[in-house]
Design an enzyme around this catalytic site. Structure first.
Site, short mmCIF file in Angstrom:
data_model
loop_
_atom_site.label_atom_id
_atom_site.label_comp_id
_atom_site.label_asym_id
_atom_site.label_seq_id
_atom_site.Cartn_x
_atom_site.Cartn_y
_atom_site.Cartn_z
N GLY A 12 14.43 17.35 -3.48
CA GLY A 12 14.84 16.95 -2.13
C GLY A 12 16.29 17.33 -1.86
N ALA A 13 16.66 18.55 -2.28
CA ALA A 13 18.09 18.92 -2.28
C ALA A 13 18.49 19.84 -1.13
CB ALA A 13 18.44 19.58 -3.62
N ARG A 15 19.44 19.06 1.79
CA ARG A 15 20.53 18.48 2.60
C ARG A 15 20.90 17.13 2.00
NH1 ARG A 15 17.83 15.78 8.03
NH2 ARG A 15 16.76 14.15 6.91
N VAL A 61 6.70 17.43 -4.08
CA VAL A 61 6.77 16.56 -5.25
C VAL A 61 5.50 15.73 -5.46
CG1 VAL A 61 9.30 16.40 -5.30
CG2 VAL A 61 7.98 14.69 -4.02
N ASN A 87 15.26 12.73 -6.32
CA ASN A 87 15.92 12.30 -5.07
C ASN A 87 15.01 12.42 -3.85
OD1 ASN A 87 18.49 12.04 -3.27
ND2 ASN A 87 17.61 14.02 -2.68
N TYR A 155 9.06 1.35 2.87
CA TYR A 155 10.20 1.97 2.19
C TYR A 155 10.73 1.02 1.10
CZ TYR A 155 14.72 4.27 1.57
OH TYR A 155 15.82 4.91 1.03
N ALA A 157 9.19 -1.45 -0.48
CA ALA A 157 8.24 -1.57 -1.60
C ALA A 157 8.25 -0.31 -2.45
CB ALA A 157 6.83 -1.84 -1.07
N1 LIG Z 1 21.03 7.84 3.01
C1 LIG Z 1 20.94 6.55 2.65
O1 LIG Z 1 21.49 5.64 3.28
C2 LIG Z 1 20.16 6.18 1.41
C3 LIG Z 1 20.32 4.88 0.87
C4 LIG Z 1 19.60 4.53 -0.26
C5 LIG Z 1 18.77 5.46 -0.85
N2 LIG Z 1 18.64 6.70 -0.30
C6 LIG Z 1 17.75 7.65 -0.96
O2 LIG Z 1 18.49 8.81 -1.28
C7 LIG Z 1 17.65 9.96 -1.21
C8 LIG Z 1 18.23 11.00 -0.27
O3 LIG Z 1 18.52 10.42 0.97
P1 LIG Z 1 19.09 11.28 2.20
O4 LIG Z 1 19.75 10.33 3.12
O5 LIG Z 1 19.85 12.46 1.69
O6 LIG Z 1 17.71 11.71 2.88
P2 LIG Z 1 17.05 13.14 3.25
O7 LIG Z 1 15.86 12.84 4.09
O8 LIG Z 1 18.08 14.04 3.83
O9 LIG Z 1 16.62 13.70 1.83
C9 LIG Z 1 15.33 13.61 1.31
C10 LIG Z 1 14.79 15.00 1.10
O10 LIG Z 1 13.51 14.89 0.46
C11 LIG Z 1 12.71 15.93 0.99
N3 LIG Z 1 11.28 15.65 0.81
C12 LIG Z 1 10.53 14.78 1.50
N4 LIG Z 1 9.25 14.86 1.10
C13 LIG Z 1 9.21 15.80 0.10
C14 LIG Z 1 8.17 16.30 -0.73
N5 LIG Z 1 6.90 15.88 -0.61
N6 LIG Z 1 8.48 17.25 -1.64
C15 LIG Z 1 9.76 17.69 -1.76
N7 LIG Z 1 10.78 17.25 -1.00
C16 LIG Z 1 10.50 16.29 -0.08
C17 LIG Z 1 13.09 16.00 2.46
O11 LIG Z 1 12.71 17.25 3.03
C18 LIG Z 1 14.60 15.76 2.41
O12 LIG Z 1 15.32 16.98 2.41
C19 LIG Z 1 16.27 9.44 -0.81
O13 LIG Z 1 15.54 9.14 -1.99
C20 LIG Z 1 16.61 8.14 -0.08
O14 LIG Z 1 15.53 7.25 -0.07
C21 LIG Z 1 19.31 7.09 0.82
#
Ligand SMILES: NC(=O)c1ccc[n+]([C@@H]2O[C@H](COP(=O)([O-])OP(=O)(O)OC[C@H]3O[C@@H](n4cnc5c(N)ncnc54)[C@H](O)[C@@H]3O)[C@@H](O)[C@H]2O)c1
Length: 252
Positions: A12-13, A15, A61, A87, A155, A157
């Site tokens: 998930g890299a 962005r 994934v 991630n 989310y 859970a």
């Molecule tokens: N931003 C926040 O406030 C926050 C807080 C707590 C936890 N998180 C966690 O951190 C991580 C990243 O968050 P973010 O804000 O950068 O979100 P984001 O949505 O920018 O990053 C998640 C990435 O996962 C990818 N993705 C989704 N489904 C996929 C799949 N089936 N296969 C491969 N890739 C897939 C998306 O395309 C996206 O680029 C996530 O796990 C999120 O739950 C974020």
């Protein structure tokens, strides 16, 4: 922390936080493989600007086949896998509504990506880690899991399941010196957070900060230290743990 000659996968890299983890591992000398359903060429360019070698793959994934191909591509290119950062998740695209108004398909999709996705990626990389008798898996959970985020039960859970999976897997893999830990961030200023909260974003950040012992908003670079530490040999006897990076909101 030095990751020279280490091989790191960040899922998930394309962005957000995943891109930042990739940048920071690359800055410290790692070879970094990045994947996402989205195009990761911007992240790959960042890795190369940092002077590191990288590869990108379009990986789902949730798919055993896709994650196996991802691991094989990394092994073909770099010969080993030292760190997996799980991630990838559904977050920005989700509806945050009371629990009885959640869409059933969205519930299933959330579990599929956020929980099953981690299982699939672990299955794909663990054979190489077992053979090496070393490896570190860092699963990204969320403060939602420990705080009990309202209006996002799917989310919340799913991210609690990430902590459970981390603990179970840590017990199974310890005998191979493969470590499994989690990082649980509070609300971070990413594009996805903007998508979740829209024009309420500033208000949400203010309310979130008001519950933190350290009243500062979290930026992407604030989460990186915990991920690097858990990925590195500095944490070689730490496994099954969850590090909260939440400005001091929930004390475990
Ligand atoms: N931003 C926040 O406030 C926050 C807080 C707590 C936890 N998180 C966690 O951190 C991580 C990243 O968050 P973010 O804000 O950068 O979100 P984001 O949505 O920018 O990053 C998640 C990435 O996962 C990818 N993705 C989704 N489904 C996929 C799949 N089936 N296969 C491969 N890739 C897939 C998306 O395309 C996206 O680029 C996530 O796990 C999120 O739950 C974020």
């Amino acid at each position: 922390m030095n990751f020279k000659n280490k091989v790191v996968i960040v899922t998930g890299a394309a962005r957000g936080l995943g891109q930042e983890y990739a940048r920071q591992f690359a800055r410290r000398g790692a070879n970094v493989a990045v994947n996402d359903l989205r195009d990761c060429s911007e992240t790959l360019a960042i890795i190369e600007q940092e002077g590191a070698a990288g590869i990108q793959a379009e990986t789902d994934v949730t798919s055993a086949e896709s994650t196996r191909e991802m691991a094989q591509a990394v092994l073909d290119k770099f010969g080993r896998i030292d760190v997996l950062v799980n991630n990838a998740a559904l977050y920005g695209s989700l509806s945050f509504v009371p629990f009885d108004r959640l869409d059933e398909d969205e519930w299933d999709a959330t579990m599929n990506v956020n929980v099953k996705g981690i299982w699939q990626c672990c299955k794909a990389v663990v054979p190489a880690m077992k053979e090496q008798e070393s490896g570190s898996i860092v699963n990204i959970s969320s403060l939602a899991a420990t705080y009990g985020m309202p209006n996002g039960l799917h989310y919340t859970a799913s991210k609690a399941a990430v902590i459970g999976a981390t603990r179970g897997l840590a017990r199974e893999l310890g005998r191979y010196s493969v470590r499994v830990n989690a990082v649980a961030p509070n609300v971070v200023n990413t594009d996805a957070t903007g998508e979740v909260f829209g024009d309420k974003r500033d208000k949400v950040v203010d309310v979130t900060m008001s519950q933190q012992a350290i009243r500062k908003p979290l930026e992407t670079e604030d989460i990186v230290g915990a991920v690097l530490y858990l990925g590195s040999d500095h944490s070689k006897l730490t496994t099954g743990q969850t590090i909260m990076v939440d400005g001091g909101t929930v004390f475990l």
